[in-house]
Design a protein around this motif. Structure first.
Motif, PDB file in Angstrom:
ATOM      1  N   CYS A  33      49.868  46.624  37.153  1.00  0.00           N
ATOM      2  CA  CYS A  33      48.445  46.258  36.720  1.00  0.00           C
ATOM      3  C   CYS A  33      48.307  47.357  35.646  1.00  0.00           C
ATOM      4  CB  CYS A  33      47.466  46.289  37.821  1.00  0.00           C
ATOM      5  SG  CYS A  33      47.770  45.227  39.352  1.00  0.00           S
ATOM      6  N   LYS A  34      48.458  48.445  35.675  1.00  0.00           N
ATOM      7  CA  LYS A  34      47.795  49.240  34.487  1.00  0.00           C
ATOM      8  C   LYS A  34      48.926  48.917  33.326  1.00  0.00           C
ATOM      9  CE  LYS A  34      47.410  53.369  37.084  1.00  0.00           C
ATOM     10  NZ  LYS A  34      47.715  54.698  37.221  1.00  0.00           N
ATOM     11  N   GLU A  35      50.102  48.754  33.517  1.00  0.00           N
ATOM     12  CA  GLU A  35      50.885  48.423  32.183  1.00  0.00           C
ATOM     13  C   GLU A  35      50.676  47.305  31.479  1.00  0.00           C
ATOM     14  OE1 GLU A  35      54.891  48.497  34.017  1.00  0.00           O
ATOM     15  OE2 GLU A  35      54.625  50.704  34.448  1.00  0.00           O
ATOM     16  N   LEU A  53      43.066  54.516  43.695  1.00  0.00           N
ATOM     17  CA  LEU A  53      43.916  54.839  42.727  1.00  0.00           C
ATOM     18  C   LEU A  53      43.658  54.686  41.461  1.00  0.00           C
ATOM     19  CD1 LEU A  53      47.412  54.297  44.766  1.00  0.00           C
ATOM     20  CD2 LEU A  53      46.413  56.618  44.483  1.00  0.00           C
ATOM     21  N   SER A  54      43.275  53.428  41.042  1.00  0.00           N
ATOM     22  CA  SER A  54      43.338  52.858  39.898  1.00  0.00           C
ATOM     23  C   SER A  54      41.882  52.128  39.260  1.00  0.00           C
ATOM     24  CB  SER A  54      44.532  51.921  39.517  1.00  0.00           C
ATOM     25  OG  SER A  54      44.538  50.989  40.194  1.00  0.00           O
ATOM     26  N   PRO A 101      42.892  43.721  35.784  1.00  0.00           N
ATOM     27  CA  PRO A 101      42.114  44.376  36.534  1.00  0.00           C
ATOM     28  C   PRO A 101      41.886  43.926  38.021  1.00  0.00           C
ATOM     29  CG  PRO A 101      41.135  42.837  35.017  1.00  0.00           C
ATOM     30  CD  PRO A 101      42.544  42.636  34.953  1.00  0.00           C
ATOM     31  N   ALA A 102      42.862  42.647  38.399  1.00  0.00           N
ATOM     32  CA  ALA A 102      42.536  42.061  39.768  1.00  0.00           C
ATOM     33  C   ALA A 102      43.717  41.848  40.501  1.00  0.00           C
ATOM     34  CB  ALA A 102      41.600  40.904  39.445  1.00  0.00           C
ATOM     35  N   ILE A 103      43.814  41.792  41.439  1.00  0.00           N
ATOM     36  CA  ILE A 103      44.999  41.499  42.713  1.00  0.00           C
ATOM     37  C   ILE A 103      44.414  40.215  43.357  1.00  0.00           C
ATOM     38  CG2 ILE A 103      46.406  42.035  44.482  1.00  0.00           C
ATOM     39  CD1 ILE A 103      46.284  45.213  43.268  1.00  0.00           C
ATOM     40  N   VAL A 104      45.169  39.252  43.338  1.00  0.00           N
ATOM     41  CA  VAL A 104      44.655  38.188  44.249  1.00  0.00           C
ATOM     42  C   VAL A 104      45.379  38.036  45.640  1.00  0.00           C
ATOM     43  CG1 VAL A 104      44.229  35.696  44.306  1.00  0.00           C
ATOM     44  CG2 VAL A 104      43.846  36.666  42.298  1.00  0.00           C
ATOM     45  N   GLN A 129      42.927  47.826  53.952  1.00  0.00           N
ATOM     46  CA  GLN A 129      43.467  49.243  53.456  1.00  0.00           C
ATOM     47  C   GLN A 129      44.207  49.375  52.220  1.00  0.00           C
ATOM     48  OE1 GLN A 129      45.608  50.304  56.801  1.00  0.00           O
ATOM     49  NE2 GLN A 129      44.045  50.627  58.209  1.00  0.00           N
ATOM     50  N   MET A 130      44.977  48.342  52.060  1.00  0.00           N
ATOM     51  CA  MET A 130      45.616  48.332  50.660  1.00  0.00           C
ATOM     52  C   MET A 130      44.763  48.081  49.407  1.00  0.00           C
ATOM     53  SD  MET A 130      48.712  48.807  51.130  1.00  0.00           S
ATOM     54  CE  MET A 130      49.445  48.533  49.552  1.00  0.00           C
ATOM     55  N   ALA A 131      43.856  47.300  49.590  1.00  0.00           N
ATOM     56  CA  ALA A 131      42.661  46.991  48.561  1.00  0.00           C
ATOM     57  C   ALA A 131      42.148  48.448  48.174  1.00  0.00           C
ATOM     58  CB  ALA A 131      41.780  45.914  48.996  1.00  0.00           C
ATOM     59  N   GLN A 132      41.448  49.090  49.361  1.00  0.00           N
ATOM     60  CA  GLN A 132      40.768  50.259  48.971  1.00  0.00           C
ATOM     61  C   GLN A 132      41.723  51.243  48.633  1.00  0.00           C
ATOM     62  OE1 GLN A 132      39.615  50.622  53.177  1.00  0.00           O
ATOM     63  NE2 GLN A 132      37.573  49.670  52.562  1.00  0.00           N
TER      64      GLN A 132
END
Length: 172
Positions: free
Chosen positions: A90-92, A121-122, A96-99, A113-116
């Motif tokens: 995502c950074k590269e 982290l980023s 800004p968003a994961i669906v 848990q993964m979302a948090q």
């Protein structure tokens, strides 16, 4: 005389999101989430995970080709592979968003848990999309298992994936 501030010529930012997964194979459930994301975002990246410790039914390249073929109608979907942390992907790419699609409460426990963690982290946000009830039971693992035993999965995957499954399982 009209003065411009420079802001009039600036383009609005491109809204980007990523739909990550192994997609081995891509199912109608995956495509439902990708299609819905493509209506909300200007560009949807479909990131196919590379997990060298797992032997997939399809190679990463084959999965990417199948997804490309199944998403051409949307016009704003880019398909790539990745290895490593999703937040780095995502950074590269300035995403800004994961669906993520959620089938059941059990998905939510893990995905929350993964979302948090990803946000910590980023700063990347996760958008949870409830799965269409038609696909609430559907997973790539179940599709592969049913197809391996000769079951009909044609209503669970796009025709191109159904053909690829038939060819792969006949030749193995």
């Amino acid at each position: 005389m009209t003065l411009t501030t420079g802001s009039e010529s600036e383009e609005p930012p491109v809204r980007r999101a990523v739909c990550p997964g192994s997609f081995d194979p891509v199912t109608n459930g995956h495509l439902d989430i990708i299609a819905r994301a493509s209506k909300l975002y200007d560009v949807v990246h479909v990131a196919v995970m590379i997990n060298k410790s797992k032997k997939g039914l399809f190679t990463v390249e084959e999965r990417m080709d199948l997804i490309r073929e199944c998403t051409t109608e949307y016009g704003n979907v880019e398909v790539e592979s990745f290895h490593g942390l999703l937040v780095d992907y995502c950074k590269e790419r300035d995403i800004p968003a994961i669906v993520k699609g959620l089938r059941a409460v059990s998905d939510f426990d893990y995905e929350l848990q993964m979302a948090q963690m990803n946000n910590g982290l980023s700063g990347v946000e996760t958008l949870f999309v409830p799965t269409n009830p038609t696909y609430s039971f559907l997973s790539s693992s179940l599709v592969k298992e049913v197809a391996t035993w000769g079951g009909d999965v044609s209503h669970l995957v796009p025709p191109v994936v159904d053909r690829a499954l038939g060819e792969r399982l006949t030749n193995s």
